[in-house]
Scaffold this active site. Structure first.
Site, PDB file in Angstrom:
ATOM      1  N   GLN A  71       0.815  -1.212   0.000  1.00 43.04           N
ATOM      2  CA  GLN A  71       0.000   0.000   0.000  1.00 43.04           C
ATOM      3  C   GLN A  71       0.854   1.270   0.000  1.00 43.04           C
ATOM      4  OE1 GLN A  71      -3.053  -1.503   3.254  1.00 43.04           O
ATOM      5  NE2 GLN A  71      -3.770   0.383   2.309  1.00 43.04           N
ATOM      6  N   ASP A 224      -2.263  -4.789  -0.133  1.00 41.93           N
ATOM      7  CA  ASP A 224      -1.871  -6.061   0.481  1.00 41.93           C
ATOM      8  C   ASP A 224      -2.759  -6.457   1.659  1.00 41.93           C
ATOM      9  OD1 ASP A 224      -0.846  -4.045   2.104  1.00 41.93           O
ATOM     10  OD2 ASP A 224       1.239  -4.706   1.962  1.00 41.93           O
TER      11      ASP A 224
END
Length: 475
Positions: A71, A224
């Site tokens: 991220q 993720d």
């Protein structure tokens, strides 16, 4: 292309991991892996090289691909689609001052209501502010901003493709509202010195981004943590505690969260719901650091910790070894208190390290509860979850049933599950497992009472050492 195989990609900070799964059952049939360069800024081309290496000879017969990416990373492109500068990753902290400035300029309440989270150094919006202030000539060249998974999806689709993203990963930028599903262009411009680069179109969780030149369907992809939630097939009441280098606590919710304290990030998930998340900086490395201090391997460390009684005989360890984020103590140091000659044993110190680490995660659980999230059970994952001592102590400290799912690359599995969902064009993602049917570790009433006492001691030690108080737990 019709196929019974789908591929999931986990493009993380350190590596690319690939799983090829049966689209109907989720059974993993092939795996691959390739490393990424070390550092907090990386040329995106390195991710593409790792993807090609990790998927070499693995994609034969694959009908769909999904990507779960780290991220927050900032990928900047010019008008020609070329990378303007190496991507700044989530763990690049040069934007810490920018985060502080953005927070004070608009206020915590405003940020929480606007995008569900307060700006922190990991978020994309703070990296754009840093770039605007420190690299203005490069900032002027930026025509488009993507996240790591966006960029990889775009590369997969080939020349002329439109960049897309999903709600989950977009919710970690700091300029997207999970509650409304819309970008906040005003916040983007405020952070980036008035500049308004193009952003990827946000598509639905089961929507296809397109197809590769070879005809393989590419799903929306996601961040993720969102992919891990999808891989674990979370339902309301499930909360994940992940014990890696850092610790994360997250669960799915039907309603958005907005925490002005900044402890809980109000993310969206990869299914159309929401994913409130709290993060600690100190997790599995607390165990490895303490075992090194005691001069033992991790297996012996576990034996020492399990030989001590709950409460560690008196010592209380606040393991803020790298500062801390929950609570927000970036400059804190670890402290060990309550020592006497009688209780200063290797067994008690090992137990205190386990209890201290888990109390930090328990604070994250409490923060999620305060945002309205129900916690019926904890799914414990990550490297730290393999510790025998952690498995025994976790139900005591958390006070709810704890399940240890089978070890798996859940980010990649979640990305594969999303790919199967898009391939099937169904209203719900496929059911691949029976909610982790392993027997939960159930705390007794005595365990819960002991856990409350342990947490209360940690709260008192934190208040004494750092001036942060919290309400004691109810008996």
């Amino acid at each position: 292309m019709s196929s019974d195989l789908v591929a999931g990609i986990d493009s993380s900070t350190q590596s690319t991991k690939v799983v090829v799964c049966d689209a109907n059952t989720g059974e993993i049939v092939r795996t691959g892996r390739a490393s990424h360069p070390d550092g907090t800024e990386v040329a995106p081309a390195a991710w593409w090289d790792a993807f090609r290496e990790a998927t070499d000879s693995l994609l034969d017969g694959v009908g769909a691909i999904g990507i779960g990416g780290q991220q927050h990373g900032m990928v900047t492109l010019d008008e020609a689609g070329e990378v303007v500068r190496p991507a700044l990753l989530w763990n690049d902290t040069r934007s810490a001052k920018a985060a502080e400035d953005l927070g004070s300029e608009l206020g915590a309440e405003y940020w929480a209501k606007s995008v569900g989270s307060l700006p922190v150094a990991s978020f994309t919006v703070t990296k754009l502010r840093w770039m605007a202030e420190n690299e203005p000539e490069l900032a002027d060249r930026v025509a488009r901003v993507l996240l790591p998974h966006d960029w990889l999806t775009w590369r997969l689709l080939g020349d002329g493709a439109e960049p897309v993203t999903d709600r989950g990963d977009a919710s970690g930028t700091g300029y997207f509202s999970p509650a409304t599903g819309e970008y906040r262009q005003d916040l983007l411009a405020h952070a980036f010195g008035g500049r308004t680069p193009e952003l990827p179109r946000v598509i639905g969780p089961a929507e296809a981004a397109g197809h590769t030149p070879d005809g393989i369907l590419v799903s929306a992809g996601t961040g993720d943590n969102m992919a891990a939630a999808l891989g674990l097939e979370l339902v309301p009441g499930d909360v994940v505690v992940s014990l890696g280098t850092s610790g994360t606590v997250f669960g799915v919710s039907e309603t958005p969260s907005a925490d002005p304290s900044g402890i809980v990030a109000g993310f969206a998930d990869a299914t159309g719901r929401f994913l409130p998340l709290a993060c600690t900086l100190n997790a599995a490395r607390v165990l490895t650091a303490t075992s090194a201090m005691l001069g033992v391997e991790l297996a012996e460390f576990d034996k020492l910790a399990l030989a001590a009684t709950p409460g560690s005989g008196g010592p209380t360890f606040l393991p803020y070894l790298d500062g801390e984020r929950t609570p927000n103590l970036p400059d804190a140091k670890g402290t060990l208190s309550g020592l006497t000659r009688a209780n200063m044993t290797p067994e008690n110190l090992a137990r205190a390290a386990v209890e201290g680490m888990l109390c930090g995660l328990a604070a994250g659980l409490d923060a999620l509860r305060e945002q309205g999230l129900e916690v019926r059970r904890v799914l414990l994952i990550g490297g730290g979850a393999q510790s025998a001592a952690v498995r025994v102590v976790a139900p005591i400290v958390f006070g709810v049933p704890v399940v240890i799912p089978e070890v798996a690359e859940y980010v990649a599995v979640g990305a594969a599950r999303q790919a199967a969902w898009a391939l099937a064009s169904s209203t719900e993602p496929p059911r691949w497992q029976e909610q982790h049917g392993c027997t939960p570790l159930e705390p007794t009433e005595a365990d819960r009472a002991e856990g409350r006492r342990i947490q209360q001691r940690h709260l008192e030690a934190r208040e004494l050492g750092h001036g942060i108080s919290a309400k004691p737990k109810e008996d």
